[in-house]
Design an enzyme around this catalytic site. Structure first.
Site, PDB file in Angstrom:
ATOM      1  N   LYS A  84      60.999  46.821   2.391  1.00 35.61           N
ATOM      2  CA  LYS A  84      60.776  47.849   3.486  1.00 35.61           C
ATOM      3  C   LYS A  84      61.921  47.662   4.652  1.00 35.61           C
ATOM      4  O   LYS A  84      62.581  46.942   4.568  1.00 35.61           O
ATOM      5  CB  LYS A  84      59.512  47.482   4.152  1.00 35.61           C
ATOM      6  CG  LYS A  84      58.159  47.528   3.303  1.00 35.61           C
ATOM      7  CD  LYS A  84      57.242  47.369   4.257  1.00 35.61           C
ATOM      8  CE  LYS A  84      56.073  46.957   3.106  1.00 35.61           C
ATOM      9  NZ  LYS A  84      54.976  46.116   4.163  1.00 35.61           N
ATOM     10  N   HIS A  85      62.064  48.876   5.419  1.00 34.28           N
ATOM     11  CA  HIS A  85      62.914  48.788   6.394  1.00 34.28           C
ATOM     12  C   HIS A  85      62.911  47.708   7.344  1.00 34.28           C
ATOM     13  O   HIS A  85      61.797  47.399   7.678  1.00 34.28           O
ATOM     14  CB  HIS A  85      63.053  50.282   7.047  1.00 34.28           C
ATOM     15  CG  HIS A  85      63.357  51.393   6.476  1.00 34.28           C
ATOM     16  ND1 HIS A  85      64.565  51.796   5.732  1.00 34.28           N
ATOM     17  CD2 HIS A  85      62.592  52.531   5.565  1.00 34.28           C
ATOM     18  CE1 HIS A  85      64.926  52.610   5.039  1.00 34.28           C
ATOM     19  NE2 HIS A  85      63.704  53.261   4.916  1.00 34.28           N
ATOM     20  N   ALA A  86      63.883  47.292   7.982  1.00 34.62           N
ATOM     21  CA  ALA A  86      63.978  46.406   8.929  1.00 34.62           C
ATOM     22  C   ALA A  86      63.304  46.875  10.034  1.00 34.62           C
ATOM     23  O   ALA A  86      63.200  48.098  10.252  1.00 34.62           O
ATOM     24  CB  ALA A  86      65.321  46.081   9.416  1.00 34.62           C
TER      25      ALA A  86
END
Ligand SMILES: *[C@@H]1O[C@H](CO)[C@@H](O)[C@H](O)[C@H]1NC(C)=O
Ligand SMILES: *[C@@H]1O[C@H](CO)[C@@H](O)[C@H](O)[C@H]1NC(C)=O
Ligand SMILES: *[C@@H]1O[C@H](CO)[C@@H](O)[C@H](O)[C@H]1NC(C)=O
Ligand SMILES: *[C@@H]1O[C@H](CO)[C@@H](O)[C@H](O)[C@H]1NC(C)=O
Length: 633
Positions: free
Chosen positions: A271-273
């Protein structure tokens, strides 16, 4: 056609792998003769206490201090400069408040920092740092120890071991690796000559002639941009370069993008940071932009060589950007889950919108300053010439100007607040998510027309809307695309000199890498400009640009010069990227891209589902490729 079958094989095997991964769960639980087969994976799942969700562990806190109410605070190790959040209060055993014990769930994604305070005295009792494991059962015992002085000890005890939540990823990876090895052996078994014949046939065949040069990988049969240019104006001396590595790279980022957009097994690293930092999910979009830049240059050169007028090309570019933006707005405003869309809440920015604007700016820039690629000239194309860079000095000048605008706005625009808001920055600026970038978007587009749940909401508890594809960041995606243009120039200017190309890719990769290290001081949060996907910070662009050059450094010789790898299966989605991108967004909730999971909180099931969905898109792209159907806009 053996290679084609190879592609089919790979896909079939990919699907098989995914189904092996999910086998246990697909077996209906009721039938007795199958119960035994399903037993071992079931055991693993059974360990999950009913009240726990994915990426959580159970923590029992026992307060054995006489007459002291405890307050337990929690924060994530990864939340930069965050405030502690109250987890629970525990009254002493035997006291009026309760049994002296409290059960809470704690996040297992990153390390946790726990702080225990005496509620009344606001006195710190102890503090500990621990990485809990998924579905584990832990006890924290707080008690007096009598060794002379009056002391308090906090002991963490593991009641039940956590499960290994990364196991499915390792299994999937091993299956993938086994498949690659098996396929390579298969290829060796079949005579190598046959295979090479097929490759050269495929590369020289009529269809592939037209397949290469299109910004977004959607080739047309006649001409990628110009429409009906007569073949008579074709210069036989300069055939368009056939670069499979470009399509392969594009397909690779696209397929990764599909996988992470579908959830990536709900692992945090897919997932995105949250805010600063880099995860697998953060890699793909800039790569896509980069490779779009390369293709812009390659296709524009070949079209101009064929005598298309610049003015017509400009019209085409504007139309394509407009279409991209329109399709993008449709895609980011789905109806089915949020109810009918209200005009007040239309989200304006998005991935395709960003691509459209970037495409427009970079393509126009290249069109304005287009110069003919120098013909075979030994001197100019020597290993140390900088013709590819110096010939585009006007573009570089403009790009540097744009970049100074980005830096100026980001650091000097007076915004009432600073990043990332929420409980970050020690809670001082809760409503300034995104700093200047967020401020500009909220000012120009309005809160309601932005992404409502940016990735920082979870960890940083931000409340204001912030759009990761906002206006200010577009400047840096233009820079990214321009790095891609530069890669395209290298490929074309030094067409027949593999060594010169590889040296330049290495140099660019190293220089950009060094710039990134300098900007970030090699750290996640402490640098001058941290790597940040939400802001598209310049260090993010240089880091990903560096990676992109290194990937081309590998792909170009392997795929194009030596032909060791056809680029399958990434090549196929790379040829039809608009279709795959739009398709994967639109059909996200349809079978077979999604189905009801037996245990919604199991990484394994999510991972299986996401791998199958991704593989299906590869398969679709492959079939369309065989049928020569390409969606071009
Ligand atoms: C966790 O462990 C404790 C102590 O062994 C036990 O009493 C409790 O039932 C366990 N909780 C769950 C949900 O398994
Ligand atoms: C602890 O909290 C409980 C409930 O909030 C309260 O009734 C009790 O008096 C408190 N005990 C002490 C020692 O502060
Ligand atoms: C816990 O107590 C310490 C020491 O008195 C204090 O500095 C700290 O602010 C308290 N923690 C919280 C989260 O209130
Ligand atoms: C931040 O925004 C929230 C919700 O809009 C509001 O309730 C809160 O008062 C704001 N906080 C500050 C410090 O402005």
């Amino acid at each position: 056609m053996r290679g084609a079958r190879g592609g089919c094989w790979a896909l079939a095997a990919l699907l098989l792998a995914a189904s092996v991964l999910s086998a246990a769960r697909l077996v209906p639980g009721g039938s007795p003769e199958r119960g035994a087969q399903a037993a071992s994976p079931r055991d693993l799942d059974k360990k999950r206490p009913a009240e726990l969700k994915m990426d959580q562990a159970l923590l029992l806190i026992h307060n054995e201090l006489l007459g002291t109410n405890l307050t337990v605070y929690w924060k994530s190790e990864w939340c930069y400069q965050c405030l502690f959040q109250v987890l629970v209060s525990v009254s002493p055993r035997g006291g009026p408040g309760g049994p002296g014990m409290a059960a809470v769930s704690v996040s297992t994604q990153h390390g946790s920092i726990l702080q225990l305070n005496d509620t009344l005295a606001e006195k710190e009792i102890c503090r500990l740092q621990y990485k809990f494991g998924e579905f584990g059962n832990y006890s924290l015992l707080v008690k007096h120890v009598h060794n002379g002085v009056h002391e308090v000890a906090c002991d963490l005890v593991v009641n039940e071991n956590p499960v290994d939540s990364d196991l499915p990823v390792s299994v999937a990876f091993l299956i993938g690796l086994a498949l690659i090895i098996a396929l390579s052996l298969l290829r060796l078994l079949f005579s190598l000559d046959d295979f090479n014949n097929w490759i050269s046939k495929a590369i020289n065949s009529q269809e592939t002639d037209h397949l290469i040069n299109s910004e977004l990988g959607s080739p047309s049969r006649a001409d990628p941009l110009g429409g009906d240019i007569q073949p008579a104006t074709w210069h036989p001396s300069t055939p368009p370069p056939r670069l499979r590595c470009v399509d392969t790279f594009r397909g690779l980022s696209l397929i990764l993008m599909v996988f992470v957009n579908y959830g990536g097994g709900k692992y945090w690293y897919f997932k995105h940071a949250s805010w600063n930092g880099l995860t697998v999910a953060d890699l793909v979009f800039p790569w896509f932009v980069f490779i779009m830049g390369s293709s812009i240059f390659l296709s524009m050169t070949s079209i101009l060589q064929r005598g298309c007028s610049k003015f017509r090309l400009l019209g085409k570019i504007a139309w394509r950007s407009f279409l991209l933006i329109c399709i993008g707005i449709i895609i980011v405003n789905p109806n089915y889950c949020l109810g009918p869309l209200s005009w007040d809440k239309v989200r304006i920015p998005g991935v395709l919108q960003r691509l459209g604007v970037t495409y427009f700016v970079v393509a126009v820039l290249e069109l304005l300053f287009a110069k003919p690629v120098p013909e075979n000239c030994a001197l100019e194309r020597s290993c140390f010439s900088l013709g590819d860079v110096t010939s585009s000095w006007p573009q570089w000048l403009l790009i540097l100007m744009l970049e100074s605008i980005w830096l100026g706005l980001t650091f000097f625009l007076p915004v009432p607040g600073c990043p990332p808001g929420g409980i970050g920055d020690l809670g001082e600026h809760p409503n300034c998510t995104g700093g200047a970038a967020g401020y500009i978007d909220r000012l120009l587009l309005g809160d309601d027309h932005l992404h409502q749940r940016p990735s920082c909401t979870v960890l940083y508890h931000t409340e204001v809307a912030y759009d990761p594809e906002g206006i200010l960041g577009t400047i840096n995606s233009i820079v990214m695309a321009f790095l891609g243009v530069q890669a395209g120039k290298i490929l074309l200017y030094y067409k027949d000199q593999t060594k010169a190309i590889l040296i330049r890719f290495t140099a660019w990769g190293c220089i950009l890498g060094l710039i990134s290290v300098a900007l970030t001081k090699g750290s996640e949060n402490e640098g001058f400009i941290p790597v940040n996907k939400n802001l598209w910070s310049i260090s993010y662009v240089t880091t990903l640009g560096s990676f992109a050059f290194f990937i081309l450094l590998v792909l170009y010789p392997v795929v194009d010069v030596r032909g060791l790898w056809t680029g399958a299966p990434f090549f196929y989605p790379g040829m039809n990227s608009i279709l795959v991108y739009v398709g994967h967004e639109v059909f996200e909730n349809y079978f077979p891209f999604q189905w009801k999971l037996e245990d919604n909180q199991s990484h394994k099931e999510h991972l299986t589902q996401n791998i199958v969905a991704t593989a299906v898109w590869v398969l679709i792209a492959y079939i369309l490729y065989r049928k020569k159907i390409f969606w071009k806009i």
